[in-house]
Design a protein around this motif. Sequence first.
Motif, PDB file in Angstrom:
ATOM      1  N   CYS A 102       0.824  -1.210   0.000  1.00 10.76           N
ATOM      2  CA  CYS A 102       0.000   0.000   0.000  1.00 10.76           C
ATOM      3  C   CYS A 102       0.859   1.261   0.000  1.00 10.76           C
ATOM      4  O   CYS A 102       0.514   2.265  -0.636  1.00 10.76           O
ATOM      5  CB  CYS A 102      -0.940   0.004   1.206  1.00 10.76           C
ATOM      6  SG  CYS A 102      -2.293  -1.186   1.078  1.00 10.76           S
ATOM      7  N   PHE A 103       1.993   1.216   0.700  1.00 13.65           N
ATOM      8  CA  PHE A 103       2.902   2.362   0.705  1.00 13.65           C
ATOM      9  C   PHE A 103       3.451   2.599  -0.698  1.00 13.65           C
ATOM     10  O   PHE A 103       3.536   3.745  -1.164  1.00 13.65           O
ATOM     11  CB  PHE A 103       4.050   2.129   1.686  1.00 13.65           C
ATOM     12  CG  PHE A 103       5.025   3.277   1.752  1.00 13.65           C
ATOM     13  CD1 PHE A 103       4.724   4.407   2.498  1.00 13.65           C
ATOM     14  CD2 PHE A 103       6.229   3.230   1.067  1.00 13.65           C
ATOM     15  CE1 PHE A 103       5.616   5.478   2.557  1.00 13.65           C
ATOM     16  CE2 PHE A 103       7.134   4.288   1.120  1.00 13.65           C
ATOM     17  CZ  PHE A 103       6.820   5.417   1.870  1.00 13.65           C
ATOM     18  N   ALA A 106       0.762   4.180  -2.714  1.00 13.36           N
ATOM     19  CA  ALA A 106       0.580   5.577  -2.312  1.00 13.36           C
ATOM     20  C   ALA A 106       1.609   6.473  -2.996  1.00 13.36           C
ATOM     21  O   ALA A 106       1.288   7.568  -3.460  1.00 13.36           O
ATOM     22  CB  ALA A 106       0.687   5.703  -0.792  1.00 13.36           C
ATOM     23  N   THR A 222      -3.286  -0.455   8.124  1.00 15.14           N
ATOM     24  CA  THR A 222      -2.980   0.707   7.302  1.00 15.14           C
ATOM     25  C   THR A 222      -1.479   0.976   7.293  1.00 15.14           C
ATOM     26  O   THR A 222      -0.714   0.396   8.074  1.00 15.14           O
ATOM     27  CB  THR A 222      -3.704   1.960   7.821  1.00 15.14           C
ATOM     28  OG1 THR A 222      -3.151   2.313   9.101  1.00 15.14           O
ATOM     29  CG2 THR A 222      -5.198   1.704   7.976  1.00 15.14           C
ATOM     30  N   VAL A 223      -1.058   1.884   6.424  1.00 20.45           N
ATOM     31  CA  VAL A 223       0.347   2.300   6.397  1.00 20.45           C
ATOM     32  C   VAL A 223       0.706   3.000   7.703  1.00 20.45           C
ATOM     33  O   VAL A 223       1.824   2.864   8.212  1.00 20.45           O
ATOM     34  CB  VAL A 223       0.607   3.224   5.184  1.00 20.45           C
ATOM     35  CG1 VAL A 223       2.021   3.807   5.237  1.00 20.45           C
ATOM     36  CG2 VAL A 223       0.388   2.464   3.884  1.00 20.45           C
ATOM     37  N   THR A 288      -3.619   7.853  -3.412  1.00 24.39           N
ATOM     38  CA  THR A 288      -2.684   7.949  -2.291  1.00 24.39           C
ATOM     39  C   THR A 288      -3.404   7.856  -0.956  1.00 24.39           C
ATOM     40  O   THR A 288      -2.984   7.113  -0.058  1.00 24.39           O
ATOM     41  CB  THR A 288      -1.894   9.276  -2.371  1.00 24.39           C
ATOM     42  OG1 THR A 288      -1.095   9.264  -3.557  1.00 24.39           O
ATOM     43  CG2 THR A 288      -0.980   9.444  -1.165  1.00 24.39           C
ATOM     44  N   SER A 291      -4.729   4.308  -0.353  1.00 27.50           N
ATOM     45  CA  SER A 291      -3.644   3.358  -0.071  1.00 27.50           C
ATOM     46  C   SER A 291      -3.094   3.530   1.336  1.00 27.50           C
ATOM     47  O   SER A 291      -2.782   2.548   2.012  1.00 27.50           O
ATOM     48  CB  SER A 291      -2.524   3.536  -1.099  1.00 27.50           C
ATOM     49  OG  SER A 291      -2.999   3.294  -2.399  1.00 27.50           O
ATOM     50  N   LEU A 292      -2.965   4.748   1.776  1.00 30.40           N
ATOM     51  CA  LEU A 292      -2.451   4.992   3.131  1.00 30.40           C
ATOM     52  C   LEU A 292      -3.349   4.369   4.198  1.00 30.40           C
ATOM     53  O   LEU A 292      -2.876   3.953   5.260  1.00 30.40           O
ATOM     54  CB  LEU A 292      -2.298   6.492   3.387  1.00 30.40           C
ATOM     55  CG  LEU A 292      -1.185   7.198   2.601  1.00 30.40           C
ATOM     56  CD1 LEU A 292      -1.228   8.706   2.857  1.00 30.40           C
ATOM     57  CD2 LEU A 292       0.186   6.645   2.976  1.00 30.40           C
TER      58      LEU A 292
END
Length: 483
Positions: A102-103, A106, A222-223, A288, A291-292
Amino acid sequence: MENKKAVIGEQPVYDAKELGAGRVAVLGIQHMFAMFGSTVLVPVLTGLPVSTTLLFAGLGTLLFHFLTKKKVPAFLGSSFAFLAGYFAIAPHGEPELLPYACFGVAMAGLMYLVLAGLFKAFGANRVMKYFPPVVTGPIIIAIGLNLSVSAINNCQTDWFIALIAILIIIFCNIWGKGMIKIIPILMGVIGSYLVAAIQGKVDFTPVAQASWIGLPLDMNRTVFGLFGNGNVDTALLLTAVITILPISFATMMEHIGDISAISSTVGRNFIQDPGLHRTLMGDGLATTVASLFGAPANTTYGENTGVLTLTKVYDPFVIRLAAGFAILMSFCPKFAMLIQVMPQATLGGISLVLYGMISAVGVRNVVETKVDFSKSRNVIIAALILVLSIGINYTEVGAIVIPAGGITISLSGLAVGSLVGILLNAILPGKDYRFASDQPNPTGVDLQIQQGETLTEQMERVEKSQRLARERAERQVERDREE
């Protein structure tokens, strides 16, 4: 009121208020229904949360509309293009690895902002010559082919159920009419799922145990949760960025194609107003942010463009209403669990068609933009992208490993192929691609299954709308002269 009913599907409607609240609500639900099958398929394939996906599909759409001055009737759903990136970092949907992926996504989303700034500063044609179809087409082909193994593996769990899904998609996409033609993925999921359930191949116990209402966000996935635990693998973080970021070169071209298609459908040039720099910024920031918080990357959806074509209701408010419905659905854990217990074979059948279509869209992009393969430079660029992207992926290691100081960075085949292709295109002489940003073009790079109108039908409609616009302008000139 009866006269206004006849307007839907017959004449363009730019202000949905004249249709009444009831019909507007139905149109909003229809748009949500159109995006649903593809949007929830991505989290099911990758292991990301379904509820979080629906939440940020809705929020991302609203963010996009805010940044584009509420002018563009686009819905943002889960992007298939980044599937290869998720699988490269978390091949089996490992919860501890997905935040790293995910990072990377992002950071890829932030590339949209870079391109938007370049468009604004230098103009589209000067920037786009570095991302011509001879580069983006083979990248897209490689994305689909690299994913093909996972589709076959899922199909092998039950080929009968997988074939049901495949046949339904083919039937709906070729012979379907109206909304059925626009939602073949959703129809394939429902049909195959029902057959599996009737045969007793689905365990609904987790669905029964899930609550009706719950929060759609788990900060541990999550990130932010990744950085909060104080135990970050820096090498994997860099690997995720380097592996996934090049995919954005293809998805940004997808975005431009989608905005062109929406402009052609609606009859308004969104490439000029609000401008590609705004639409790119909206899509990139939505990706972004999603994804974060542990949701898939977003992209403008071809399915919803198909609904615009079907209904001819072009008011962006209807899309925002659909986004609101998606947000509401994200607060139902029981519904999310119903998606998660979907048979693997159903996923296999859907993804078998989907991944093949991704590669076919790459081929279509090369063909329709008339890439000249009599030129050695074009052959070399396409060949190296394909061989590196696919060949490295199937080596024993599955990547190129680079020691960097005290850490080790792994470059996926797709990352290597994309970067080599972009660099060769920039270095080798003979660049001949021109991007005309002043007129929408129905030919684009759409990584969703092509639905709704055919390319020929789109081009005929664009020519007709342009002809009508010229005629209106000529009539206005005549009236001005008479006055």
